[in-house]
Design a protein around this motif. Structure first.
Motif, mmCIF file in Angstrom:
data_model
loop_
_atom_site.group_PDB
_atom_site.id
_atom_site.type_symbol
_atom_site.label_atom_id
_atom_site.label_comp_id
_atom_site.label_asym_id
_atom_site.label_seq_id
_atom_site.Cartn_x
_atom_site.Cartn_y
_atom_site.Cartn_z
ATOM 1 N N LEU A 114 67.239 33.954 11.377
ATOM 2 C CA LEU A 114 67.792 35.301 11.886
ATOM 3 C C LEU A 114 69.175 35.538 11.368
ATOM 4 C CD1 LEU A 114 66.353 35.034 15.522
ATOM 5 C CD2 LEU A 114 65.314 36.350 13.757
ATOM 6 N N PRO A 115 69.461 36.829 11.373
ATOM 7 C CA PRO A 115 70.854 37.197 10.653
ATOM 8 C C PRO A 115 71.702 37.070 11.927
ATOM 9 C CG PRO A 115 69.572 39.252 11.421
ATOM 10 C CD PRO A 115 68.562 37.883 11.179
ATOM 11 N N GLY A 116 73.011 36.654 11.332
ATOM 12 C CA GLY A 116 73.989 36.419 12.627
ATOM 13 C C GLY A 116 73.579 35.007 13.165
ATOM 14 N N LEU A 117 73.554 35.173 14.378
ATOM 15 C CA LEU A 117 73.105 34.126 15.314
ATOM 16 C C LEU A 117 71.753 33.522 14.900
ATOM 17 C CD1 LEU A 117 74.047 32.247 17.996
ATOM 18 C CD2 LEU A 117 72.644 33.786 19.156
ATOM 19 N N GLY A 118 71.831 32.420 14.433
ATOM 20 C CA GLY A 118 70.397 31.669 13.973
ATOM 21 C C GLY A 118 69.391 31.282 15.283
ATOM 22 N N GLY A 119 67.978 31.312 14.758
ATOM 23 C CA GLY A 119 67.214 31.045 15.865
ATOM 24 C C GLY A 119 67.345 29.377 16.643
ATOM 25 N N TYR A 120 67.890 28.435 15.954
ATOM 26 C CA TYR A 120 67.894 27.337 16.447
ATOM 27 C C TYR A 120 69.138 27.485 17.357
ATOM 28 C CZ TYR A 120 69.685 22.385 17.016
ATOM 29 O OH TYR A 120 69.642 21.216 17.579
ATOM 30 N N GLU A 121 70.223 27.958 17.112
ATOM 31 C CA GLU A 121 71.401 28.119 18.057
ATOM 32 C C GLU A 121 70.971 28.993 19.232
ATOM 33 O OE1 GLU A 121 74.344 26.750 18.475
ATOM 34 O OE2 GLU A 121 74.031 25.446 16.766
ATOM 35 N N ALA A 122 70.252 30.127 19.022
ATOM 36 C CA ALA A 122 69.576 30.880 20.051
ATOM 37 C C ALA A 122 68.781 30.182 21.128
ATOM 38 C CB ALA A 122 68.950 32.209 19.554
ATOM 39 N N LEU A 123 67.920 29.210 20.397
ATOM 40 C CA LEU A 123 66.999 28.722 21.341
ATOM 41 C C LEU A 123 67.883 27.625 22.018
ATOM 42 C CD1 LEU A 123 64.282 26.905 22.085
ATOM 43 C CD2 LEU A 123 64.603 25.598 20.181
ATOM 44 N N ARG A 124 69.009 26.929 21.897
ATOM 45 C CA ARG A 124 69.827 25.921 22.526
ATOM 46 C C ARG A 124 70.616 26.882 23.493
ATOM 47 N NH1 ARG A 124 73.750 22.784 19.046
ATOM 48 N NH2 ARG A 124 74.196 21.762 20.964
ATOM 49 N N MET A 125 70.839 27.954 23.302
ATOM 50 C CA MET A 125 71.413 28.652 24.502
ATOM 51 C C MET A 125 70.554 29.033 25.576
ATOM 52 S SD MET A 125 74.057 31.088 22.094
ATOM 53 C CE MET A 125 75.510 30.192 21.253
ATOM 54 N N MET A 126 69.458 29.438 25.006
ATOM 55 C CA MET A 126 68.268 29.861 26.123
ATOM 56 C C MET A 126 67.679 28.614 26.917
ATOM 57 S SD MET A 126 65.648 32.050 23.611
ATOM 58 C CE MET A 126 66.214 33.548 22.830
ATOM 59 N N ARG A 127 67.877 27.439 26.378
ATOM 60 C CA ARG A 127 67.320 26.455 26.992
ATOM 61 C C ARG A 127 68.643 26.115 27.956
ATOM 62 N NH1 ARG A 127 63.461 27.474 27.518
ATOM 63 N NH2 ARG A 127 61.618 26.913 26.409
ATOM 64 N N ASP B 239 63.026 18.946 20.038
ATOM 65 C CA ASP B 239 63.971 18.071 20.883
ATOM 66 C C ASP B 239 64.987 19.161 21.426
ATOM 67 O OD1 ASP B 239 62.905 15.695 20.392
ATOM 68 O OD2 ASP B 239 64.265 15.147 18.791
ATOM 69 N N ALA B 240 65.212 20.458 20.797
ATOM 70 C CA ALA B 240 66.191 21.391 21.518
ATOM 71 C C ALA B 240 65.505 22.058 22.402
ATOM 72 C CB ALA B 240 66.692 22.468 20.421
ATOM 73 N N GLY B 241 64.084 21.974 22.810
ATOM 74 C CA GLY B 241 63.621 22.459 23.757
ATOM 75 C C GLY B 241 62.304 23.571 23.484
ATOM 76 N N VAL C 21 70.133 27.948 30.010
ATOM 77 C CA VAL C 21 70.011 28.951 31.189
ATOM 78 C C VAL C 21 68.638 29.322 31.784
ATOM 79 C CG1 VAL C 21 72.292 29.690 30.906
ATOM 80 C CG2 VAL C 21 70.304 30.926 29.683
ATOM 81 N N SER C 22 67.433 28.937 30.724
ATOM 82 C CA SER C 22 66.152 29.464 31.067
ATOM 83 C C SER C 22 65.136 28.421 30.955
ATOM 84 C CB SER C 22 66.018 30.839 30.402
ATOM 85 O OG SER C 22 64.710 31.320 30.184
ATOM 86 N N SER C 23 64.178 28.522 31.527
ATOM 87 C CA SER C 23 63.096 27.716 31.235
ATOM 88 C C SER C 23 61.629 28.694 30.706
ATOM 89 C CB SER C 23 62.317 27.155 32.417
ATOM 90 O OG SER C 23 62.042 28.027 33.290
ATOM 91 N N VAL C 24 61.942 29.745 30.262
ATOM 92 C CA VAL C 24 61.011 30.716 29.535
ATOM 93 C C VAL C 24 60.506 29.887 28.315
ATOM 94 C CG1 VAL C 24 60.264 32.751 28.353
ATOM 95 C CG2 VAL C 24 61.756 32.845 30.437
ATOM 96 N N PRO C 25 58.893 29.776 28.195
ATOM 97 C CA PRO C 25 58.447 28.849 27.143
ATOM 98 C C PRO C 25 58.807 29.700 25.702
ATOM 99 C CG PRO C 25 56.689 29.491 28.998
ATOM 100 C CD PRO C 25 58.061 30.139 29.323
ATOM 101 N N VAL C 26 58.921 28.654 24.896
ATOM 102 C CA VAL C 26 59.406 29.425 23.637
ATOM 103 C C VAL C 26 58.594 28.637 22.398
ATOM 104 C CG1 VAL C 26 61.257 29.364 21.937
ATOM 105 C CG2 VAL C 26 61.854 29.637 23.873
ATOM 106 N N VAL C 27 57.787 29.648 21.643
ATOM 107 C CA VAL C 27 57.005 28.997 20.241
ATOM 108 C C VAL C 27 58.004 29.514 19.125
ATOM 109 C CG1 VAL C 27 54.909 29.186 19.078
ATOM 110 C CG2 VAL C 27 55.002 29.430 21.710
#
Length: 204
Positions: A127-140, A164-166, A142-148
């Motif tokens: 993804l542009p700017g903030l990458g998907g991996y960093e976004a996943l770590r941030m979501m995890r 491993d990041a969630g 604060v949130s337990s919403v399932p991520v595929v």
């Protein structure tokens, strides 16, 4: 077939897409990480309340059906910057009964998760700017919403790092509409059952 075609076409346009980023972020990427981290920290309490309400109401969005005991009219958040892939996924998943909201960037997605947590997130990595991996770590954090995760990156080390990041599942592009729908249903089934049971040892 249409979805697989759009994914393959996007890979052709990009050459070798979604290559893992270097260890050091550029200034724009670093700024995006800091802004997103601050946004999530400030909204952590509100997000937990929203998730509690979503969990309490989750029973109304399920019914018995042809795919087993759990069929979800799921509220999905699709985070994908490629317009062709995004459009094909929206059509395919909508035809299968899901309600899909789409975002082209991780920053927009994080704000949406804070304001209205979905049942499941489909997350691209490149993804542009903030990458998907960093976004996943941030979501995890604060949130337990399932991520595929849906990505063209097929390196085993990257797959392990993301799981491993969630991430709850990892799907490599290109894929068919039937496969991604089945994986969504499987993840939602596990989430509804509370995930893998704790305790005990698995013997083979």
């Amino acid at each position: 077939a249409e979805l697989r075609y759009h994914v393959q076409a996007a890979r052709g346009r990009r050459g070798r897409p979604e290559q893992p980023r270097a260890a050091a972020y550029d200034n724009a990427g670093t700024h995006a990480v800091r802004v997103a981290d601050g946004m999530l920290s400030a909204s952590k309490g509100r997000l937990k309340e929203s998730e509690a309400r979503r969990a309490a109401n989750s029973g109304s969005s399920t019914r018995n059906g042809e795919h087993g005991n759990f069929v979800s009219v799921a509220q999905l958040l699709l985070v994908e910057d490629d317009a062709a892939i995004r459009g094909a996924l929206i059509r395919a998943l909508t035809e299968r009964g899901h309600a899909v909201t789409s975002m082209p960037s991780a920053m927009d997605a994080l704000q949406h998760v804070l304001d209205s947590p979905p049942d499941l997130i489909l997350l691209d990595l490149g993804l542009p700017g903030l990458g998907g991996y960093e976004a996943l770590r941030m979501m995890r954090a604060v949130s337990s919403v399932p991520v595929v995760v849906v990505t063209a990156r097929d390196n085993e080390a990257e797959i392990i790092r993301v799981l491993d990041a969630g991430a709850d599942d990892y799907v490599i592009k290109p894929f068919g509409a039937g496969q991604i729908d089945a994986r969504i249903r499987a993840v939602l089934r596990r989430a509804a059952q509370g995930g893998p049971p704790d305790g005990g040892e698995l013997e083979v």
